[in-house]
Design a protein around this motif. Structure first.
Motif, PDB file in Angstrom:
ATOM      1  N   VAL A   4     -10.725  26.489  59.858  1.00  0.00           N
ATOM      2  CA  VAL A   4     -11.572  26.237  58.693  1.00  0.00           C
ATOM      3  C   VAL A   4     -12.936  25.744  59.146  1.00  0.00           C
ATOM      4  N   GLU A   5     -13.977  26.333  58.577  1.00  0.00           N
ATOM      5  CA  GLU A   5     -15.343  25.886  58.817  1.00  0.00           C
ATOM      6  C   GLU A   5     -16.040  25.654  57.481  1.00  0.00           C
ATOM      7  N   ILE A   6     -16.978  24.731  57.461  1.00  0.00           N
ATOM      8  CA  ILE A   6     -17.829  24.503  56.296  1.00  0.00           C
ATOM      9  C   ILE A   6     -19.272  24.636  56.734  1.00  0.00           C
ATOM     10  N   ASN A   7     -19.956  25.578  56.117  1.00  0.00           N
ATOM     11  CA  ASN A   7     -21.360  25.865  56.456  1.00  0.00           C
ATOM     12  C   ASN A   7     -21.529  26.185  57.938  1.00  0.00           C
ATOM     13  N   GLY A   8     -20.537  26.826  58.527  1.00  0.00           N
ATOM     14  CA  GLY A   8     -20.644  27.264  59.911  1.00  0.00           C
ATOM     15  C   GLY A   8     -20.241  26.241  60.948  1.00  0.00           C
ATOM     16  N   THR A  65     -26.082  35.297  54.280  1.00  0.00           N
ATOM     17  CA  THR A  65     -25.558  34.037  54.806  1.00  0.00           C
ATOM     18  C   THR A  65     -24.037  34.014  54.756  1.00  0.00           C
ATOM     19  N   ILE A  66     -23.461  34.492  53.658  1.00  0.00           N
ATOM     20  CA  ILE A  66     -22.005  34.528  53.536  1.00  0.00           C
ATOM     21  C   ILE A  66     -21.403  35.365  54.657  1.00  0.00           C
ATOM     22  N   VAL A  67     -21.964  36.541  54.895  1.00  0.00           N
ATOM     23  CA  VAL A  67     -21.437  37.419  55.941  1.00  0.00           C
ATOM     24  C   VAL A  67     -21.553  36.743  57.311  1.00  0.00           C
ATOM     25  N   GLU A  68     -22.671  36.073  57.567  1.00  0.00           N
ATOM     26  CA  GLU A  68     -22.847  35.390  58.852  1.00  0.00           C
ATOM     27  C   GLU A  68     -21.825  34.267  59.027  1.00  0.00           C
ATOM     28  N   LEU A  69     -21.531  33.548  57.949  1.00  0.00           N
ATOM     29  CA  LEU A  69     -20.543  32.470  58.037  1.00  0.00           C
ATOM     30  C   LEU A  69     -19.140  33.014  58.290  1.00  0.00           C
ATOM     31  N   VAL A  70     -18.811  34.157  57.674  1.00  0.00           N
ATOM     32  CA  VAL A  70     -17.503  34.775  57.915  1.00  0.00           C
ATOM     33  C   VAL A  70     -17.411  35.242  59.359  1.00  0.00           C
ATOM     34  N   ALA A  80      -7.648  39.494  60.321  1.00  0.00           N
ATOM     35  CA  ALA A  80      -7.395  38.148  59.792  1.00  0.00           C
ATOM     36  C   ALA A  80      -7.335  38.185  58.271  1.00  0.00           C
ATOM     37  N   SER A  81      -6.773  37.110  57.707  1.00  0.00           N
ATOM     38  CA  SER A  81      -6.911  36.818  56.284  1.00  0.00           C
ATOM     39  C   SER A  81      -8.054  35.810  56.159  1.00  0.00           C
ATOM     40  N   VAL A  82      -8.987  36.070  55.272  1.00  0.00           N
ATOM     41  CA  VAL A  82     -10.159  35.211  55.127  1.00  0.00           C
ATOM     42  C   VAL A  82     -10.323  34.806  53.671  1.00  0.00           C
ATOM     43  N   ARG A  83     -10.570  33.532  53.465  1.00  0.00           N
ATOM     44  CA  ARG A  83     -10.893  33.020  52.126  1.00  0.00           C
ATOM     45  C   ARG A  83     -12.235  32.314  52.207  1.00  0.00           C
ATOM     46  N   VAL A  84     -13.133  32.670  51.316  1.00  0.00           N
ATOM     47  CA  VAL A  84     -14.457  32.043  51.228  1.00  0.00           C
ATOM     48  C   VAL A  84     -14.521  31.259  49.929  1.00  0.00           C
ATOM     49  N   THR A  85     -14.696  29.959  50.028  1.00  0.00           N
ATOM     50  CA  THR A  85     -14.717  29.077  48.861  1.00  0.00           C
ATOM     51  C   THR A  85     -16.090  28.425  48.753  1.00  0.00           C
ATOM     52  N   VAL A  86     -16.638  28.419  47.552  1.00  0.00           N
ATOM     53  CA  VAL A  86     -17.956  27.817  47.309  1.00  0.00           C
ATOM     54  C   VAL A  86     -17.766  26.616  46.389  1.00  0.00           C
ATOM     55  N   PRO A  93     -27.693  17.525  46.222  1.00  0.00           N
ATOM     56  CA  PRO A  93     -27.414  17.720  44.795  1.00  0.00           C
ATOM     57  C   PRO A  93     -27.911  19.059  44.258  1.00  0.00           C
ATOM     58  N   GLU A  94     -28.673  19.799  45.061  1.00  0.00           N
ATOM     59  CA  GLU A  94     -29.199  21.087  44.615  1.00  0.00           C
ATOM     60  C   GLU A  94     -28.592  22.258  45.380  1.00  0.00           C
ATOM     61  N   GLY A  95     -27.590  21.996  46.218  1.00  0.00           N
ATOM     62  CA  GLY A  95     -27.023  23.051  47.034  1.00  0.00           C
ATOM     63  C   GLY A  95     -25.522  23.160  46.892  1.00  0.00           C
ATOM     64  N   VAL A  96     -24.939  24.070  47.637  1.00  0.00           N
ATOM     65  CA  VAL A  96     -23.498  24.263  47.653  1.00  0.00           C
ATOM     66  C   VAL A  96     -23.006  24.291  49.103  1.00  0.00           C
ATOM     67  N   ASP A  97     -21.724  24.066  49.267  1.00  0.00           N
ATOM     68  CA  ASP A  97     -21.086  24.201  50.570  1.00  0.00           C
ATOM     69  C   ASP A  97     -20.214  25.448  50.548  1.00  0.00           C
ATOM     70  N   VAL A  98     -20.187  26.137  51.671  1.00  0.00           N
ATOM     71  CA  VAL A  98     -19.359  27.336  51.801  1.00  0.00           C
ATOM     72  C   VAL A  98     -18.273  27.060  52.827  1.00  0.00           C
ATOM     73  N   MET A  99     -17.029  27.085  52.380  1.00  0.00           N
ATOM     74  CA  MET A  99     -15.892  26.855  53.262  1.00  0.00           C
ATOM     75  C   MET A  99     -15.223  28.194  53.559  1.00  0.00           C
ATOM     76  N   VAL A 100     -15.087  28.520  54.831  1.00  0.00           N
ATOM     77  CA  VAL A 100     -14.442  29.766  55.251  1.00  0.00           C
ATOM     78  C   VAL A 100     -13.145  29.414  55.965  1.00  0.00           C
ATOM     79  N   SER A 101     -12.041  29.920  55.446  1.00  0.00           N
ATOM     80  CA  SER A 101     -10.726  29.694  56.041  1.00  0.00           C
ATOM     81  C   SER A 101     -10.232  31.001  56.648  1.00  0.00           C
ATOM     82  N   VAL A 102      -9.804  30.939  57.893  1.00  0.00           N
ATOM     83  CA  VAL A 102      -9.311  32.119  58.605  1.00  0.00           C
ATOM     84  C   VAL A 102      -7.864  31.869  59.016  1.00  0.00           C
ATOM     85  N   SER A 103      -6.996  32.817  58.720  1.00  0.00           N
ATOM     86  CA  SER A 103      -5.588  32.708  59.111  1.00  0.00           C
ATOM     87  C   SER A 103      -5.079  34.071  59.546  1.00  0.00           C
ATOM     88  N   GLU A 104      -3.808  34.139  59.862  1.00  0.00           N
ATOM     89  CA  GLU A 104      -3.227  35.383  60.350  1.00  0.00           C
ATOM     90  C   GLU A 104      -3.339  36.490  59.299  1.00  0.00           C
TER      91      GLU A 104
END
Length: 261
Positions: A4-8, A65-70, A80-86, A93-104
């Motif tokens: 799992v990574e958040i914002n890379g 940016t999403i593609v680069e984070l994946v 892999a199985s990949v889930r991208v959560t925003v 307070p004006e931004g978001v975090d992108v969490m990328v989860s990678v599994s089998e």
């Protein structure tokens, strides 16, 4: 092994705890094969639209940016199985975090035909793939406890809508029919519809109710893990041609190219 990574960067315990505690956001799930994804642009559009609706005052990450984070989270992995959560950013307070989860990677082979039951249930904001999943999980587990494999949701007005974590497709002997009701327009569903069009197989969206089921020859569940899982029965209705129908949907799935990351 999950990664799992958040914002890379590495996801700290504090960051994951904040995401779980806040429990407000949206996501998309995809299967990666040889660093390619079916319907990649559709996944990116889903994330863009979800951010615009849930975080209208916050700056959404670009598709690039999403593609680069994946890519970064995948590392050297090709499958892999990949889930991208925003989610809302913890420090901005004006931004978001992108969490990328990678599994089998999940095998996409269909299992034994499903036995499902209908249940009256409507997800909140059904057009969004959001993180509020308690209701659908409850009904899935309740169906399992009752001896079924899964649950098919019916809206309060009687219209069939979607499965717990899948879209449902029907075959009436002439065309593919998708329910016309509030639901998540799944990425796999969209790719399948494009593939069916490419093959010249008619499909449409139509209002379906419990009274429509006896007129159906087959049904299949479709999601990112399995594009065509046969459904044997829905309640007391038997669907005799579901294996053949699933094979047809798989042909439509194979007709569409995958997009390189």
């Amino acid at each position: 092994m999950a990664h799992v990574e958040i914002n890379g960067g590495p996801a700290s315990v504090e960051a994951v705890h904040r995401v779980a505690t806040w429990n407000y956001g949206h996501f998309t799930s995809m299967q990666v094969r040889q660093r390619a994804v079916a319907g990649l642009a559709l996944h990116l559009h889903r994330l863009r639209d979800g951010s615009r609706e849930l975080f209208p005052e916050r700056a959404a990450p670009s598709e690039r940016t999403i593609v680069e984070l994946v890519r970064h989270a995948l590392g050297d992995q090709k499958d892999a199985s990949v889930r991208v959560t925003v989610v809302p950013a913890g420090s901005d307070p004006e931004g978001v975090d992108v969490m990328v989860s990678v599994s089998e990677p999940a095998p996409d082979a269909a299992g034994a035909p499903l036995r499902v039951r209908t249940v009256t249930y409507e997800r909140e904001l059904p057009h969004l793939k959001h993180v509020a999943t308690l209701g659908l999980t409850y009904h899935y587990l309740a169906a399992r406890a009752a001896g079924f494999d899964d649950a098919l949701f019916v809206a309060r007005d009687g219209r069939i809508s979607e499965g717990s974590v899948w879209n449902v497709a029907f075959w009436d002997g002439e065309r593919v029919i998708w329910p016309d009701a509030p639901q998540l327009t799944g990425i796999t569903m969209q790719v399948l519809r494009l593939g069916l069009k490419k093959l010249g197989i008619p499909d449409e969206q139509r209002t379906l109710t419990a009274a429509s089921l006896p007129g159906m020859r087959a049904a299949a569940a479709a999601n990112s893990r399995c594009p065509a899982q046969p459904i044997a029965t829905i309640g007391e209705t038997t669907l005799p041609d579901s294996a053949e129908f699933a094979a047809l949907l798989r042909e439509a799935w194979r007709a569409m190219p995958w997009d390189d990351l």
